[in-house]
Scaffold this motif. Structure first.
Motif, PDB file in Angstrom:
ATOM      1  N   SER A 103      45.488  38.659  38.411  1.00 16.59           N
ATOM      2  CA  SER A 103      44.223  37.631  38.983  1.00 16.59           C
ATOM      3  C   SER A 103      44.619  37.602  40.346  1.00 16.59           C
ATOM      4  CB  SER A 103      43.994  36.521  38.065  1.00 16.59           C
ATOM      5  OG  SER A 103      43.016  35.954  38.653  1.00 16.59           O
ATOM      6  N   LEU A 104      45.867  37.141  40.719  1.00 16.59           N
ATOM      7  CA  LEU A 104      46.149  36.864  41.819  1.00 16.59           C
ATOM      8  C   LEU A 104      46.111  37.932  42.802  1.00 16.59           C
ATOM      9  CD1 LEU A 104      47.814  34.182  43.272  1.00 16.59           C
ATOM     10  CD2 LEU A 104      49.612  35.730  43.019  1.00 16.59           C
ATOM     11  N   LEU A 105      46.412  38.980  42.557  1.00 14.65           N
ATOM     12  CA  LEU A 105      46.487  40.458  43.265  1.00 14.65           C
ATOM     13  C   LEU A 105      44.989  40.680  43.373  1.00 14.65           C
ATOM     14  CD1 LEU A 105      48.210  42.429  44.365  1.00 14.65           C
ATOM     15  CD2 LEU A 105      48.194  43.859  42.253  1.00 14.65           C
ATOM     16  N   ALA A 106      44.137  40.643  42.634  1.00 12.44           N
ATOM     17  CA  ALA A 106      42.574  40.780  42.709  1.00 12.44           C
ATOM     18  C   ALA A 106      42.215  39.949  43.692  1.00 12.44           C
ATOM     19  CB  ALA A 106      42.069  40.709  41.431  1.00 12.44           C
ATOM     20  N   ASN A 173      43.682  32.455  50.598  1.00 12.52           N
ATOM     21  CA  ASN A 173      42.438  31.604  50.062  1.00 12.52           C
ATOM     22  C   ASN A 173      41.937  32.055  48.753  1.00 12.52           C
ATOM     23  OD1 ASN A 173      42.271  29.663  52.000  1.00 12.52           O
ATOM     24  ND2 ASN A 173      40.558  30.567  52.945  1.00 12.52           N
ATOM     25  N   SER A 174      41.769  33.395  48.703  1.00 16.16           N
ATOM     26  CA  SER A 174      41.059  34.134  47.669  1.00 16.16           C
ATOM     27  C   SER A 174      41.857  34.131  46.312  1.00 16.16           C
ATOM     28  CB  SER A 174      40.405  35.443  47.665  1.00 16.16           C
ATOM     29  OG  SER A 174      39.367  35.398  48.848  1.00 16.16           O
ATOM     30  N   ALA A 175      43.142  34.548  46.764  1.00 21.99           N
ATOM     31  CA  ALA A 175      44.334  34.711  45.654  1.00 21.99           C
ATOM     32  C   ALA A 175      44.354  33.403  44.903  1.00 21.99           C
ATOM     33  CB  ALA A 175      45.537  35.297  46.303  1.00 21.99           C
ATOM     34  N   SER A 180      43.494  29.930  40.415  1.00 22.08           N
ATOM     35  CA  SER A 180      43.460  28.352  40.116  1.00 22.08           C
ATOM     36  C   SER A 180      42.153  28.425  39.330  1.00 22.08           C
ATOM     37  CB  SER A 180      43.188  27.568  41.132  1.00 22.08           C
ATOM     38  OG  SER A 180      44.467  27.811  41.973  1.00 22.08           O
ATOM     39  N   TYR A 181      40.931  28.620  39.598  1.00 22.68           N
ATOM     40  CA  TYR A 181      39.708  28.749  38.918  1.00 22.68           C
ATOM     41  C   TYR A 181      39.770  29.320  37.633  1.00 22.68           C
ATOM     42  CZ  TYR A 181      34.613  29.211  38.010  1.00 22.68           C
ATOM     43  OH  TYR A 181      33.464  29.009  37.104  1.00 22.68           O
ATOM     44  N   SER A 182      40.120  30.522  37.580  1.00 19.06           N
ATOM     45  CA  SER A 182      40.220  31.485  36.478  1.00 19.06           C
ATOM     46  C   SER A 182      41.295  30.696  35.375  1.00 19.06           C
ATOM     47  CB  SER A 182      40.640  32.973  36.764  1.00 19.06           C
ATOM     48  OG  SER A 182      39.801  33.455  37.382  1.00 19.06           O
ATOM     49  N   THR A 183      42.384  30.313  35.878  1.00 15.60           N
ATOM     50  CA  THR A 183      43.225  29.794  34.846  1.00 15.60           C
ATOM     51  C   THR A 183      42.757  28.480  34.149  1.00 15.60           C
ATOM     52  OG1 THR A 183      45.060  30.655  36.273  1.00 15.60           O
ATOM     53  CG2 THR A 183      45.478  28.861  34.713  1.00 15.60           C
ATOM     54  N   ILE A 209      38.888  21.588  42.129  1.00 17.63           N
ATOM     55  CA  ILE A 209      40.484  21.539  42.075  1.00 17.63           C
ATOM     56  C   ILE A 209      40.984  22.735  42.715  1.00 17.63           C
ATOM     57  CG2 ILE A 209      42.306  21.463  40.543  1.00 17.63           C
ATOM     58  CD1 ILE A 209      40.696  19.804  38.607  1.00 17.63           C
ATOM     59  N   ALA A 210      40.072  23.868  42.505  1.00 18.12           N
ATOM     60  CA  ALA A 210      40.527  25.230  42.853  1.00 18.12           C
ATOM     61  C   ALA A 210      40.767  25.186  44.584  1.00 18.12           C
ATOM     62  CB  ALA A 210      39.928  26.543  42.601  1.00 18.12           C
TER      63      ALA A 210
END
Length: 292
Positions: A103-106, A173-175, A180-183, A209-210
């Motif tokens: 997800s971080l890579l995406a 930023n996006s990573a 953070s949001y997905s987790t 929070i993200a």
């Protein structure tokens, strides 16, 4: 992480551009204050900038360069969500699950795409318009005139100043934000009943929070980006590394976190607003599709 529902690109684009445009307009004064505080020279606090801008330019002064950011933010959010969904689908395992590292890579890939196609041009123009607006006799008369003038004076690369720090900032930023949001979303959904959708207040809180996590980890890149896009950048800095070196040696390490308060305000609100609007529009589209 649980399997994700792959969205159609057109749906992600519609939801993303709408969310980006609304968020940019609602939070723009904080972006204006943040950008003004990051320019070189006399250090000004957020309250001072707001007071002096209202005194000399009125409320409209707090929206200098707003049109550039609204258009750019709409395009940015559209590219971001389409790219993120696409990269997630490529990185998902056989069961459709996407781990936190993937997800971080995406998110990193999505940030790079938005930096190239939307963020750098719009933020360069916005920064120059804000920098120009504080002069006694501004030379730019608005978004279109400013863009044409910049391209005429500096060529097409004039609106691509600071591309490298923007790519680094948007990628980070996006990573960080998407991961953070997905987790957090998966953690909350894990406590919910099967099939239950999250209320908007919870989505807003998770997005906020993200945004908070994103601000503190990427602030130095944002300061370098602003300096590289200012009107005096060509005369002061050879490249992004030279800019960072000069800020560190001449102004101290804490200068890299200048503008944190207004940016924190904006990204916390931004995360909440963007994800809430995006999720609600996607849900609305899904409902209409299922009715058909």
């Amino acid at each position: 992480m649980a399997p994700f529902a792959k969205e159609k690109p057109i749906h992600s684009m519609i939801a993303g551009t709408t969310a980006g445009a609304v968020e940019a307009f609602l939070t723009y004064p904080t972006e204006f204050v943040k950008t003004r505080s990051q320019f070189g020279g006399k250090k000004e606090g957020p309250i001072t900038i707001i007071r002096e801008t209202l005194k000399t330019k009125g409320v409209a002064g707090l929206y200098s360069g707003c049109s550039a950011l609204v258009v750019g933010n709409a395009a940015k959010a559209g590219v971001r969500f389409v790219s993120y969904d696409h990269f997630k689908s490529l990185l998902a395992d056989a069961e459709g699950k996407v781990s936190a590292p993937r997800s971080l890579l995406a998110g990193l890939g999505a940030g790079m795409m938005e930096a190239i196609f939307a963020v750098t041009p719009s933020e360069t123009i916005k920064t120059k318009l804000i920098d120009d607006a504080k002069r006694p006799n501004p030379q730019y008369r608005g978004l279109v005139h400013g863009t044409v003038s910049i391209v005429r004076q500096e060529g097409i690369m004039g609106i691509y100043r600071g591309l490298f720090p923007v790519m680094m900032r948007q990628g980070a930023n996006s990573a960080i934000r998407f991961t953070s949001y997905s987790t957090l979303k998966q953690m909350v959904l894990g406590q919910a009943r099967p099939g239950q959708t999250l209320p908007s207040t919870i989505t807003f809180g998770i997005g906020a929070i993200a945004g908070l996590v994103t601000v503190y980890t990427t602030m130095p890149l944002d300061v370098i980006k602003t300096r590289m896009q200012s009107l005096e950048a060509r005369a002061q800095y050879r490249n992004s590394f030279h800019c960072a070196y000069r800020i560190f040696t001449e102004e101290g390490i804490f200068r890299f976190w200048t503008g944190t308060t207004p940016r924190l305000t904006r990204l916390v609100l931004s995360g909440g607003i963007t994800f809430t609007i995006y999720e609600n529009i996607i849900q609305l589209i899904r409902t209409k599709d299922s009715d058909k």
